[in-house]
Write a protein that holds these residues in place. Sequence first.
Motif, PDB file in Angstrom:
ATOM      1  N   ARG A 183       4.121  -7.942   2.219  1.00  0.00           N
ATOM      2  CA  ARG A 183       5.270  -7.791   1.317  1.00  0.00           C
ATOM      3  C   ARG A 183       4.855  -7.070   0.046  1.00  0.00           C
ATOM      4  O   ARG A 183       5.614  -6.270  -0.504  1.00  0.00           O
ATOM      5  N   ALA A 184       3.617  -7.351  -0.408  1.00  0.00           N
ATOM      6  CA  ALA A 184       3.145  -6.670  -1.610  1.00  0.00           C
ATOM      7  C   ALA A 184       3.025  -5.164  -1.354  1.00  0.00           C
ATOM      8  O   ALA A 184       3.440  -4.354  -2.175  1.00  0.00           O
ATOM      9  N   GLN A 187       6.296  -3.403  -1.496  1.00  0.00           N
ATOM     10  CA  GLN A 187       6.872  -3.157  -2.818  1.00  0.00           C
ATOM     11  C   GLN A 187       6.106  -2.116  -3.599  1.00  0.00           C
ATOM     12  O   GLN A 187       6.703  -1.308  -4.298  1.00  0.00           O
ATOM     13  N   ASP A 188       4.793  -2.137  -3.535  1.00  0.00           N
ATOM     14  CA  ASP A 188       4.010  -1.234  -4.368  1.00  0.00           C
ATOM     15  C   ASP A 188       2.607  -1.131  -3.775  1.00  0.00           C
ATOM     16  O   ASP A 188       1.752  -1.960  -4.037  1.00  0.00           O
ATOM     17  N   LYS A 190       0.167   1.045  -4.251  1.00  0.00           N
ATOM     18  CA  LYS A 190      -0.954   1.335  -5.160  1.00  0.00           C
ATOM     19  C   LYS A 190      -1.370   0.094  -5.925  1.00  0.00           C
ATOM     20  O   LYS A 190      -2.547  -0.167  -6.117  1.00  0.00           O
ATOM     21  N   MET A 191      -0.363  -0.679  -6.355  1.00  0.00           N
ATOM     22  CA  MET A 191      -0.683  -1.900  -7.082  1.00  0.00           C
ATOM     23  C   MET A 191      -1.410  -2.867  -6.159  1.00  0.00           C
ATOM     24  O   MET A 191      -2.366  -3.533  -6.576  1.00  0.00           O
ATOM     25  N   ALA A 192      -0.972  -2.949  -4.910  1.00  0.00           N
ATOM     26  CA  ALA A 192      -1.637  -3.839  -3.959  1.00  0.00           C
ATOM     27  C   ALA A 192      -3.104  -3.453  -3.811  1.00  0.00           C
ATOM     28  O   ALA A 192      -3.980  -4.318  -3.801  1.00  0.00           O
TER      29      ALA A 192
ATOM     30  N   PHE B  57      -6.985   5.925  -9.405  1.00  0.00           N
ATOM     31  CA  PHE B  57      -5.731   6.644  -9.179  1.00  0.00           C
ATOM     32  C   PHE B  57      -5.978   8.140  -9.128  1.00  0.00           C
ATOM     33  O   PHE B  57      -5.338   8.850  -8.374  1.00  0.00           O
ATOM     34  N   PHE B  95      -0.498  -2.416 -16.159  1.00  0.00           N
ATOM     35  CA  PHE B  95       0.159  -1.139 -16.425  1.00  0.00           C
ATOM     36  C   PHE B  95       1.027  -1.192 -17.669  1.00  0.00           C
ATOM     37  O   PHE B  95       1.529  -2.246 -18.053  1.00  0.00           O
ATOM     38  N   ARG B  99       4.085  -3.631 -13.409  1.00  0.00           N
ATOM     39  CA  ARG B  99       4.164  -3.445 -11.957  1.00  0.00           C
ATOM     40  C   ARG B  99       3.903  -4.758 -11.238  1.00  0.00           C
ATOM     41  O   ARG B  99       3.011  -4.869 -10.414  1.00  0.00           O
ATOM     42  N   PHE B 101       5.108  -7.605  -8.431  1.00  0.00           N
ATOM     43  CA  PHE B 101       5.891  -7.562  -7.201  1.00  0.00           C
ATOM     44  C   PHE B 101       7.156  -8.358  -7.489  1.00  0.00           C
ATOM     45  O   PHE B 101       7.193  -9.577  -7.331  1.00  0.00           O
ATOM     46  N   MET B 104       8.785 -11.004  -5.201  1.00  0.00           N
ATOM     47  CA  MET B 104       8.032 -12.193  -4.800  1.00  0.00           C
ATOM     48  C   MET B 104       8.038 -13.191  -5.954  1.00  0.00           C
ATOM     49  O   MET B 104       8.273 -12.831  -7.102  1.00  0.00           O
ATOM     50  N   VAL B 112      -1.257 -13.344  -4.056  1.00  0.00           N
ATOM     51  CA  VAL B 112      -1.557 -12.027  -3.482  1.00  0.00           C
ATOM     52  C   VAL B 112      -2.873 -11.499  -4.041  1.00  0.00           C
ATOM     53  O   VAL B 112      -3.666 -10.881  -3.338  1.00  0.00           O
ATOM     54  N   ARG B 178      -2.305 -12.291 -13.176  1.00  0.00           N
ATOM     55  CA  ARG B 178      -2.512 -11.816 -11.807  1.00  0.00           C
ATOM     56  C   ARG B 178      -3.815 -11.025 -11.719  1.00  0.00           C
ATOM     57  O   ARG B 178      -4.599 -11.202 -10.785  1.00  0.00           O
TER      58      ARG B 178
END
Lengths: 306, 280
Positions: A183-184, A187-188, A190-192, B57, B95, B99, B101, B104, B112, B178
């Motif tokens: 699920r992560a 959604q995103d 790159k963030m994951a 990145f 960020f 950012r 999720f 969730m 996560v 997080r």
Amino acid sequence: MEIFVQQLINGLTLGSIYGLIAIGYTMVFGIIGMVNFAHGDVFMLSAFIALIFFLILTTWLGMSSIVLALVIVMVIAMVLTSLWGWAIERVAYRPLRGSFRLAPLISAIGVSIFLSNFVQVAQGARNKPTPPMMRDVIVLFQGESGYNVVLSYKQIVIMATTAVLLAIFWYLVQKTSLGRAQRACEQDRKMAALLGIDVDRTISLTFVIGAALAAVAGTMYLLYYGVVSFNDGFVPGVKAFTAAVLGGIGSLPGAVLGGLIIGLIETFWSAYFSIEYKDVAAFSILAIVLIFMPSGILGRPEVEKV
Amino acid sequence: MRWLKDPILDVQHLTMRFGGLVAINDLSFMAGRGDITALIGPNGAGKTTVFNCITGFYKPTEGMIALRKPDGSHMLLERLPGFSINWKAKVARTFQNIRLFSGMTVLENLLVAQHNSLMIASGFTFLGVLGIGGYRKAEREAIERATYWLEKIDLIDRADDPAGDLPYGAQRRLEIARAMCTDPLLLCLDEPAAGLNPRESLLLNELLLSIRKDHGTSILLIEHDMSVVMEISDHVVVLDYGTKISDGTPSEIRNDPRVIAAYLGVADEEIEQVEAEIGA
């Protein structure tokens, strides 16, 4: 009334098969935004794997218990089809991930053609039947006109298997770390990755799970119709894709709901109107729903990711 | 200059070009272990680009970014694949535009971040689903750690709400929590105080100081809010147009004419005077 109940049962059975396939479409779309057009053929391939192992178990090894044979066949089909799903993603989609949007789509169409031709060459172009099995039915009630409303053992097996697998699958996505990572990534991505999640591996596992559910659908399809051919991937594949879009692509409950709706439309239309136009009916309903609900029944509207 | 003795991050000759645009030009700096290092500079100075290079990145056009581990070994971040920067090199980031999720729950966002240890404990899920292995124990520990952070950022009451429903300041704190759940050696924060009111800004300072004190995590932050920078940082690096114009303790930076010139601009008649001061 009798016809209605009978078609309801038939429609739900067919719908559960579509729903199982539709999950594969919707999961892959959710995580990488790509329509995996080869998924219908993966389903067809799994039906062939199931057929081959079913024949090996029953005619060669002489296994007498059909139920046990089916369980073994289903597990084997799930494992082998998962390997196919994994390999397809690795070979045909992953190298194109950084490419322009249409590249993996075209690659998917290529894989679809490859799979159906491969099966045609390897297994022949004719319909392949299974020996008759599970032909017992339960008579639910008899209508005034003497028409029996029946629920066959096959239908019970199909609906129960689908329900159990959906429950396991739901647990997997909602409660396990793998599901959270999926699920992560949806959604995103790159963030994951910045949280240490191996996105490529998560995508691979998504394909594996989708293929395993398609294998269940393939086994159930074989059990229900007793026959499979190399081009059986196309129409059920397109219908399942339709189901995914109808339910809201990217939404898992939507895929199952969409599958059931498509199955019901098809059977009711066949019963009350004309069987030739059942596909037209299913796709027309899709068109109408999408005009009024562009993101599908349970889909979320597209949110721009910043 | 204690950051030169035991740096956690060693950036050497970093250059990032986008076509003809030079976003970072031959930048070298170090961030000390256990320090709070601030990266400041006017808008467009290339601060976020530095972060993007550190966290994978962007692949830098030239240069080296080394993360030095406590055992003395080092990892070259520009060579690692995306997810290894967090998983192997232990660098986490937040960020400028949050950012999380957002679909969730708050708790899931923190779980996560502990994905890898849970995956290993559950035998890549398959054994876990079958109930084999230490999955339950690992999951319990993960929830305990998440609870610890939720208490720390004062969001324990909202653990089961979708993260997107939290107020802005809480989302910022959650993003930091997080990142901390991945157990990082270096935490990179991109404008953590942006959009916070003075009270929230004060809470943030406390949170950052306690992260350093209780967890020994080194912090690298980009910040425009000078009250945050001057209050908590040990070391400030100033960028302008992609080059480093100053590097030192907050009090040294405060009085550096080059920094003042870069921030405030200079009147025409003052240019000669400033040039004389900086010895140009």
